[in-house]
Write a protein that holds these residues in place. Sequence first.
Motif, PDB file in Angstrom:
ATOM      1  N   TYR A  57       0.825  -1.203   0.000  1.00 29.57           N
ATOM      2  CA  TYR A  57       0.000   0.000   0.000  1.00 29.57           C
ATOM      3  C   TYR A  57       0.863   1.258   0.000  1.00 29.57           C
ATOM      4  N   TRP A  58       0.224   2.369  -0.411  1.00 26.97           N
ATOM      5  CA  TRP A  58       0.819   3.716  -0.338  1.00 26.97           C
ATOM      6  C   TRP A  58       0.461   4.351   1.000  1.00 26.97           C
ATOM      7  N   SER A  59       1.352   5.202   1.483  1.00 28.30           N
ATOM      8  CA  SER A  59       1.129   5.868   2.770  1.00 28.30           C
ATOM      9  C   SER A  59       1.547   7.328   2.651  1.00 28.30           C
ATOM     10  N   LEU A  60       0.884   8.168   3.452  1.00 29.64           N
ATOM     11  CA  LEU A  60       1.200   9.596   3.502  1.00 29.64           C
ATOM     12  C   LEU A  60       1.565   9.970   4.937  1.00 29.64           C
ATOM     13  N   GLY A  61       2.667  10.702   5.111  1.00 28.78           N
ATOM     14  CA  GLY A  61       3.103  11.065   6.455  1.00 28.78           C
ATOM     15  C   GLY A  61       3.424  12.542   6.561  1.00 28.78           C
ATOM     16  N   VAL A  62       3.254  13.085   7.753  1.00 25.48           N
ATOM     17  CA  VAL A  62       3.669  14.454   8.072  1.00 25.48           C
ATOM     18  C   VAL A  62       4.861  14.356   9.020  1.00 25.48           C
ATOM     19  N   ASN A  63       5.975  14.946   8.618  1.00 25.92           N
ATOM     20  CA  ASN A  63       7.231  14.805   9.358  1.00 25.92           C
ATOM     21  C   ASN A  63       7.627  16.104  10.036  1.00 25.92           C
ATOM     22  N   TYR A  80      -0.543   8.033   7.754  1.00 28.44           N
ATOM     23  CA  TYR A  80      -1.883   7.483   7.528  1.00 28.44           C
ATOM     24  C   TYR A  80      -1.881   6.727   6.205  1.00 28.44           C
ATOM     25  N   ALA A  81      -2.622   5.608   6.168  1.00 26.44           N
ATOM     26  CA  ALA A  81      -2.766   4.818   4.942  1.00 26.44           C
ATOM     27  C   ALA A  81      -4.114   4.123   4.958  1.00 26.44           C
ATOM     28  N   GLU A  82      -4.530   3.659   3.782  1.00 19.61           N
ATOM     29  CA  GLU A  82      -5.777   2.908   3.642  1.00 19.61           C
ATOM     30  C   GLU A  82      -5.497   1.600   2.912  1.00 19.61           C
ATOM     31  N   VAL A  90     -10.877  -6.292   2.288  1.00 17.03           N
ATOM     32  CA  VAL A  90     -11.561  -5.355   3.179  1.00 17.03           C
ATOM     33  C   VAL A  90     -10.694  -4.103   3.316  1.00 17.03           C
ATOM     34  N   ASP A  91     -11.315  -2.902   3.187  1.00 19.44           N
ATOM     35  CA  ASP A  91     -10.585  -1.652   3.378  1.00 19.44           C
ATOM     36  C   ASP A  91     -10.285  -1.432   4.855  1.00 19.44           C
ATOM     37  N   THR A  92      -9.086  -1.000   5.152  1.00 23.54           N
ATOM     38  CA  THR A  92      -8.698  -0.701   6.532  1.00 23.54           C
ATOM     39  C   THR A  92      -8.162   0.718   6.616  1.00 23.54           C
ATOM     40  N   GLU A  93      -8.049   1.193   7.836  1.00 23.64           N
ATOM     41  CA  GLU A  93      -7.382   2.466   8.109  1.00 23.64           C
ATOM     42  C   GLU A  93      -6.178   2.194   8.999  1.00 23.64           C
ATOM     43  N   LEU A  94      -5.037   2.727   8.628  1.00 24.54           N
ATOM     44  CA  LEU A  94      -3.800   2.500   9.379  1.00 24.54           C
ATOM     45  C   LEU A  94      -3.245   3.853   9.820  1.00 24.54           C
ATOM     46  N   TRP A  95      -3.026   3.999  11.113  1.00 23.60           N
ATOM     47  CA  TRP A  95      -2.425   5.213  11.683  1.00 23.60           C
ATOM     48  C   TRP A  95      -1.063   4.835  12.264  1.00 23.60           C
ATOM     49  N   ARG A  96      -0.076   5.668  11.976  1.00 21.84           N
ATOM     50  CA  ARG A  96       1.293   5.329  12.377  1.00 21.84           C
ATOM     51  C   ARG A  96       1.963   6.516  13.057  1.00 21.84           C
ATOM     52  N   GLY A  97       2.706   6.241  14.132  1.00 23.27           N
ATOM     53  CA  GLY A  97       3.564   7.239  14.785  1.00 23.27           C
ATOM     54  C   GLY A  97       4.993   6.726  14.807  1.00 23.27           C
ATOM     55  N   ASN A 125      -1.606   1.501  14.425  1.00 27.31           N
ATOM     56  CA  ASN A 125      -2.911   0.908  14.695  1.00 27.31           C
ATOM     57  C   ASN A 125      -3.604   0.623  13.368  1.00 27.31           C
ATOM     58  N   ILE A 126      -4.080  -0.615  13.214  1.00 25.17           N
ATOM     59  CA  ILE A 126      -4.777  -1.024  12.001  1.00 25.17           C
ATOM     60  C   ILE A 126      -6.231  -1.321  12.362  1.00 25.17           C
ATOM     61  N   ASP A 127      -7.171  -0.623  11.714  1.00 29.20           N
ATOM     62  CA  ASP A 127      -8.597  -0.754  12.026  1.00 29.20           C
ATOM     63  C   ASP A 127      -9.324  -1.240  10.777  1.00 29.20           C
ATOM     64  N   ALA A 128      -9.894  -2.443  10.875  1.00 30.00           N
ATOM     65  CA  ALA A 128     -10.656  -3.010   9.758  1.00 30.00           C
ATOM     66  C   ALA A 128     -12.158  -2.940  10.005  1.00 30.00           C
ATOM     67  N   GLY A 129     -12.587  -2.151  10.962  1.00 25.04           N
ATOM     68  CA  GLY A 129     -14.019  -2.019  11.263  1.00 25.04           C
ATOM     69  C   GLY A 129     -14.476  -3.077  12.234  1.00 25.04           C
ATOM     70  N   PHE A 130     -14.396  -4.333  11.846  1.00 23.63           N
ATOM     71  CA  PHE A 130     -14.833  -5.433  12.706  1.00 23.63           C
ATOM     72  C   PHE A 130     -13.701  -5.929  13.600  1.00 23.63           C
ATOM     73  N   THR A 131     -12.478  -5.528  13.316  1.00 27.94           N
ATOM     74  CA  THR A 131     -11.337  -5.921  14.144  1.00 27.94           C
ATOM     75  C   THR A 131     -10.253  -4.875  14.012  1.00 27.94           C
ATOM     76  N   SER A 132      -9.373  -4.820  14.983  1.00 29.55           N
ATOM     77  CA  SER A 132      -8.261  -3.871  14.945  1.00 29.55           C
ATOM     78  C   SER A 132      -7.061  -4.484  15.649  1.00 29.55           C
ATOM     79  N   LYS A 133      -5.924  -3.876  15.409  1.00 28.62           N
ATOM     80  CA  LYS A 133      -4.690  -4.396  15.992  1.00 28.62           C
ATOM     81  C   LYS A 133      -3.693  -3.254  16.187  1.00 28.62           C
ATOM     82  N   ASN A 134      -2.955  -3.296  17.310  1.00 26.70           N
ATOM     83  CA  ASN A 134      -1.852  -2.376  17.563  1.00 26.70           C
ATOM     84  C   ASN A 134      -0.536  -3.122  17.377  1.00 26.70           C
ATOM     85  N   GLU A 135       0.454  -2.458  16.788  1.00 27.25           N
ATOM     86  CA  GLU A 135       1.748  -3.086  16.541  1.00 27.25           C
ATOM     87  C   GLU A 135       2.889  -2.186  17.011  1.00 27.25           C
TER      88      GLU A 135
END
Length: 363
Positions: A57-63, A80-82, A90-97, A125-135
């Motif tokens: 996937y492609w991702s966009l970040g603010v540095n 942030y990525a989708e 399934v589409d997910t939302e991914l937030w990264r720090g 954090n990966i959020d798929a709506g019905f499930t999510s995961k922190n890494e």
Amino acid sequence: MPDFKSVVLTAALTLPSLALASQDFPQRYSTLGLEISYMDSGNSENKSSSVDDLSNYWSLGVNFTHQFNPNVSMLLQGGYAEPETRNTKVDTELWRGMLGGRLHPTHYRLGGWRPFAGAGYTYQNIDAGFTSKNEDLIYAEGGLQKMIAPRFLAEAGARGMLEVEDEFFDAQLFAGVHYMFGRKFRKAPSSREALDLSQISTPPADSDGDGVPDYRDKCPNTPTGALVDDDGCAKELTRDIKETLYVEFEHDKTMVRPEYFDDIGKLATILRQYPTSRILLEGHTDSTGPASYNQRLSKSRAGAVMKVLVDEYMINPDRIRTTGMGESQPIASNQTEAGRAQNRRVEAIVSGQYSEIIKKDQD
């Protein structure tokens, strides 16, 4: 919400349009920037959850970065990525720090680009709506940076990311543009000693002027009148070549006025007389206008004098070095027109050495 891939592609197409002449890095600075990246994902061997099996996937970040000194900086990123799950689509939302440090060489450049290497920690954090995961991940990175304008730098590189719990490895390619603020440059010298030909060193004295007996003369072909040592060989003196030039410019102009051509020609004569000598051209401005513009203007003025030396007097450009001092070194008050006129200038410094045989009649 606008399509994420469209945002990424738009930013990628904007990056090349910012490319300008390369500039040097400040000693210290901070930046805010936009990063675009492509992630080789889905490398986890644990496929029990769809969020462990993401497509690339492609991702966009603010540095945010801060350069503490020429060799050390830090990186703080929010991303942030989708991504889409690989099997279930399934589409997910991914937030990264991300938080890390970087090391930079002081002088080494690769085609005008400054390399860097870094490492740090990533939480996502990966959020798929019905499930999510922190890494939790640790990463190592390497890349290149280049100044593309006085306040903009571009960078590109690659990161390797290791997920701590599941121990899988993802790879990330990235590129970005950063706006620079809080710049701190190396301080210009507070003063510079004037070059003075009268300070050339003199040869040692030979009060009697007697020659050396032939039976111990190791240099029988010494030129007539030369001062010799105990072996009968001519002594040589290494002299410094020092000369200065001063050229004034009109307001906001870089054209060299005709009345200075004679002085430049005299300087060219000295350069031809001593072929090993070198010349430094320092451009200066008054304080009118922004400092960044004055920096470029002063560099252009030095380049204009260099062009006269090369085009009119056939001086090899490899013997000439130019630098722009901007408004940092006034020689007169910028509060008056006369003072500003004196500050709009180029100063030339010729330096080098040559050797000559010492004559007996020299003091």
